[in-house]
Design a protein around this motif. Structure first.
Motif, mmCIF file in Angstrom:
data_model
loop_
_atom_site.group_PDB
_atom_site.id
_atom_site.type_symbol
_atom_site.label_atom_id
_atom_site.label_comp_id
_atom_site.label_asym_id
_atom_site.label_seq_id
_atom_site.Cartn_x
_atom_site.Cartn_y
_atom_site.Cartn_z
ATOM 1 N N LYS A 157 0.825 -1.218 0.000
ATOM 2 C CA LYS A 157 0.000 0.000 0.000
ATOM 3 C C LYS A 157 0.860 1.269 0.000
ATOM 4 C CE LYS A 157 -4.136 2.094 1.947
ATOM 5 N NZ LYS A 157 -3.596 3.468 1.800
ATOM 6 N N ILE A 158 2.031 1.193 0.639
ATOM 7 C CA ILE A 158 2.955 2.335 0.617
ATOM 8 C C ILE A 158 3.293 2.698 -0.823
ATOM 9 C CG2 ILE A 158 5.341 3.020 1.098
ATOM 10 C CD1 ILE A 158 5.141 1.496 3.735
ATOM 11 N N ARG A 159 3.633 1.694 -1.604
ATOM 12 C CA ARG A 159 4.028 1.954 -2.998
ATOM 13 C C ARG A 159 2.830 2.387 -3.843
ATOM 14 N NH1 ARG A 159 6.827 -2.280 -1.164
ATOM 15 N NH2 ARG A 159 5.475 -3.869 -2.050
ATOM 16 N N ALA A 160 1.645 1.852 -3.547
ATOM 17 C CA ALA A 160 0.442 2.275 -4.280
ATOM 18 C C ALA A 160 0.153 3.752 -4.026
ATOM 19 C CB ALA A 160 -0.749 1.413 -3.864
ATOM 20 N N ASP A 161 0.280 4.173 -2.777
ATOM 21 C CA ASP A 161 0.036 5.579 -2.431
ATOM 22 C C ASP A 161 1.054 6.497 -3.104
ATOM 23 O OD1 ASP A 161 -2.093 4.818 -0.861
ATOM 24 O OD2 ASP A 161 -0.992 4.915 1.038
ATOM 25 N N GLU A 162 2.317 6.084 -3.082
ATOM 26 C CA GLU A 162 3.356 6.921 -3.685
ATOM 27 C C GLU A 162 3.262 6.924 -5.205
ATOM 28 O OE1 GLU A 162 5.245 9.055 -2.205
ATOM 29 O OE2 GLU A 162 4.365 8.444 -0.289
ATOM 30 N N LEU A 163 2.835 5.820 -5.792
ATOM 31 C CA LEU A 163 2.626 5.784 -7.239
ATOM 32 C C LEU A 163 1.503 6.733 -7.641
ATOM 33 C CD1 LEU A 163 3.527 4.325 -9.879
ATOM 34 C CD2 LEU A 163 1.618 2.753 -9.501
ATOM 35 N N ASP A 164 0.463 6.781 -6.843
ATOM 36 C CA ASP A 164 -0.639 7.697 -7.114
ATOM 37 C C ASP A 164 -0.156 9.146 -7.039
ATOM 38 O OD1 ASP A 164 -3.566 8.222 -7.477
ATOM 39 O OD2 ASP A 164 -3.350 9.154 -5.508
ATOM 40 N N ARG A 165 0.693 9.448 -6.042
ATOM 41 C CA ARG A 165 1.240 10.800 -5.917
ATOM 42 C C ARG A 165 2.133 11.127 -7.115
ATOM 43 N NH1 ARG A 165 5.127 12.895 -1.037
ATOM 44 N NH2 ARG A 165 3.657 11.690 0.231
ATOM 45 N N PHE A 166 2.919 10.157 -7.546
ATOM 46 C CA PHE A 166 3.789 10.300 -8.719
ATOM 47 C C PHE A 166 2.961 10.623 -9.959
ATOM 48 C CE2 PHE A 166 5.890 7.870 -12.266
ATOM 49 C CZ PHE A 166 7.037 8.638 -12.390
ATOM 50 N N TYR A 167 1.887 9.876 -10.162
ATOM 51 C CA TYR A 167 1.004 10.084 -11.313
ATOM 52 C C TYR A 167 0.353 11.466 -11.265
ATOM 53 C CZ TYR A 167 -3.578 9.939 -13.635
ATOM 54 O OH TYR A 167 -4.699 10.241 -14.366
ATOM 55 N N ARG A 168 -0.161 11.857 -10.101
ATOM 56 C CA ARG A 168 -0.824 13.155 -9.980
ATOM 57 C C ARG A 168 0.149 14.308 -10.220
ATOM 58 N NH1 ARG A 168 -5.858 13.184 -6.999
ATOM 59 N NH2 ARG A 168 -6.582 11.039 -6.664
#
Length: 524
Positions: A157-168
């Protein structure tokens, strides 16, 4: 960012003269000649200069290419001499197999740290730790609590959250029609992931903490060539009371120490709270530090050194690989389109790609592997033989530095068809089949993260991080560059494979609808 990781050895004449004088003294007063043993021959040695030997190879613009060139001319296993210091260089997949398989325990050392008192490449360093109780304790802890398969599942979930931030963040820049530096954005993503996995939070962008950490990572990686030279000359110069590049290497340590002490105190205060449960790597390390009955009694500097190693290795090396792979995709639009089609067929266009999708995306996995084959973040791998041994039919004395040119091995035309071309389809065959072939043939031709007991413990995380970052950039954006092709030249004067001109391009959103990170992300 990667362009900053440069050390100019062209102007190192003072260093050469200094080493010449010091090692002449050493050879006269300390050195005993070593030759073959019991009639067995040492590896062949190519022509060299008087006194300095093959020093010019280490001071060349691109060390790995100089090593590759001399190996292609004189053979895949060579004995080099830097003054009187012997180095065995191999560019052979079969010799790499001997080193990392048959001689794995014997070469499970990287030699001496260039300096003793430093959080980066010092005596408390996991990277340089001898193969013993401390190394085994730390590697076990890293595998079970941070970087092993089960540990990675728990931190998904840590990586999912950071990937979402990266995309945004990329989408925001795309909407503003701003250009981005791929390596810099990937470094931010990896830095946040590593920090959250290690200490439960990312470094703050608002108070300059994140920028400070990234700056220290760049500064640390810039020292890599000096650290390599420091390893080579550590033993002879120590007899003369000299430590090469000590001031430069130690300069980064107090900066890290100040920052990490703050993180440790912050964690210790949390651990004193009622009902607090350890949930990150730093908590576990502090518990081991305070446990008198721990399997191994670690020090505070052990914790800080490990944090530095994980941060440096996990941040910029993955960022470099991401940048190179994206550059290859932009230069090969047919491959990029095939990858995009695979992602759309598996993931669709209603959500972002996630790491749980990676196992169903074989072409994406192949793209990542091919990028690492052509552009391994570290171009060479260094070991030291603890006992005398035999490699490739030649005698290798004890305490000899072994340099494996991973760059050359993964571009060897004897094992790779069209080795200089970016062809992901070469990896479409099953990984099990490839491993069986390597075992049967007794070769190691694909070693982007080295191998054996000293192989990179973070390789699983690296494959995941590269897969999700490249997947999002291909799935969600088109990329515009100045000119027709990306310049694929390498930065001179560094062991790390960095682009001479950082990849800078403008993202164009493929949809104006904000994609959710996932329909459901388990927090296992």
């Amino acid at each position: 960012m990667a362009a900053m990781i440069t050390v100019d050895f062209q102007n190192s004449f003072a260093f050469i003269l200094f080493c010449l004088f010091s090692l002449l003294c050493y050879s006269l007063f300390f050195r005993k000649a070593k030759g073959s043993r019991a009639g067995r021959d040492l590896p062949p040695s190519p022509p060299s200069f008087p006194v300095i030997g093959h020093l010019h190879l280490l001071l060349s613009v691109l060390v790995h290419k100089s090593f590759q060139k001399i190996s292609s001319k004189y053979g895949p296993l060579l004995l080099l001499r830097i003054f009187h210091v012997p180095i065995v260089l191999t560019s052979s997949a079969s010799v790499a197999y001997e080193i990392f398989r048959a001689q794995d325990v014997n070469v499970s050392s990287r030699g001496h740290p260039p300096v003793e008192e430093s959080l980066w490449f010092g005596s408390s360093n996991f990277f340089f730790a001898p193969y013993g109780d401390y190394f085994k304790f730390m590697r076990k802890l890293i595998a079970t609590k941070l970087l092993g398969p089960q540990a990675l599942d728990r931190s998904r979930k840590i990586r999912a959250d950071e990937l979402d931030r990266f995309y945004r963040n990329l989408l925001d820049k795309a909407m503003k029609k701003e250009s981005v530096e791929i390596g810099e954005e990937a470094a931010k993503l990896n830095n946040n992931i590593i920090c959250k996995m290690i200490m439960g939070r990312s470094c703050s962008e608002k108070n300059g903490e994140a920028e400070r950490v990234r700056g220290l990572v760049i500064e640390s990686l810039a020292l890599s060539p000096k650290i390599f030279l420091g390893m080579i000359f550590h033993k002879p110069l120590k007899k003369l009371g000299i430590s090469l590049f000590q001031k430069d290497i130690k300069s980064v340590s107090p900066k890290f120490d100040e920052l990490l002490e703050k993180f440790l105190v912050e964690h210790e205060e949390k651990m004193e709270e009622d009902h607090y449960k350890a949930n990150d790597m730093m908590d576990l390390l502090l518990e081991a530090y305070g446990d008198e009955n721990a399997e191994y009694k670690i020090t505070r500097n052990h914790i800080k050194s490990l944090f530095v190693e994980l941060l440096v290795a996990g941040t910029d090396t993955s960022a470099l690989a991401t940048q190179w792979t994206m550059a290859e995709l932009i230069n090969n639009p047919t491959i990029l389109e095939r990858l995009r089609e695979e992602i759309e067929s598996v993931v669709g266009n209603t959500r972002l790609i996630q790491e749980t999708d990676l196992s169903n995306l074989p072409y994406l996995q192949s793209v990542v592997k091919e990028g690492l084959r052509l552009h391994p973040p570290a171009s060479i791998s260094v070991r030291m033989s603890q006992e005398r041994c035999e490699l490739g039919g030649f005698y290798i004395p004890e305490k000899t530095l072994l340099v494996v040119n991973t760059y050359a091995i993964m571009r060897d035309p004897n094992f790779w068809e069209d080795p200089e071309e970016f062809k992901p389809e070469r990896f479409i065959t099953s990984s099990r089949s490839e491993q069986e072939d390597e075992i049967r043939e007794e070769v190691l031709k694909y070693i982007p993260f080295s191998a054996g007991r000293r192989g990179c413990p973070g390789s699983n995380l690296a494959y995941v991080s590269l897969g999700i970052a490249i997947g999002v950039m291909v799935q969600c954006f088109d990329w515009r560059i100045k000119g027709e092709k990306v310049n694929m030249s390498e930065t001179a004067g560094t062991i790390m494979l960095a682009m001479a001109q950082p990849l800078k391009c403008t993202p164009v959103p493929r949809t104006l609808n904000l994609l959710p990170s996932s329909l459901h992300i388990p927090s296992s």
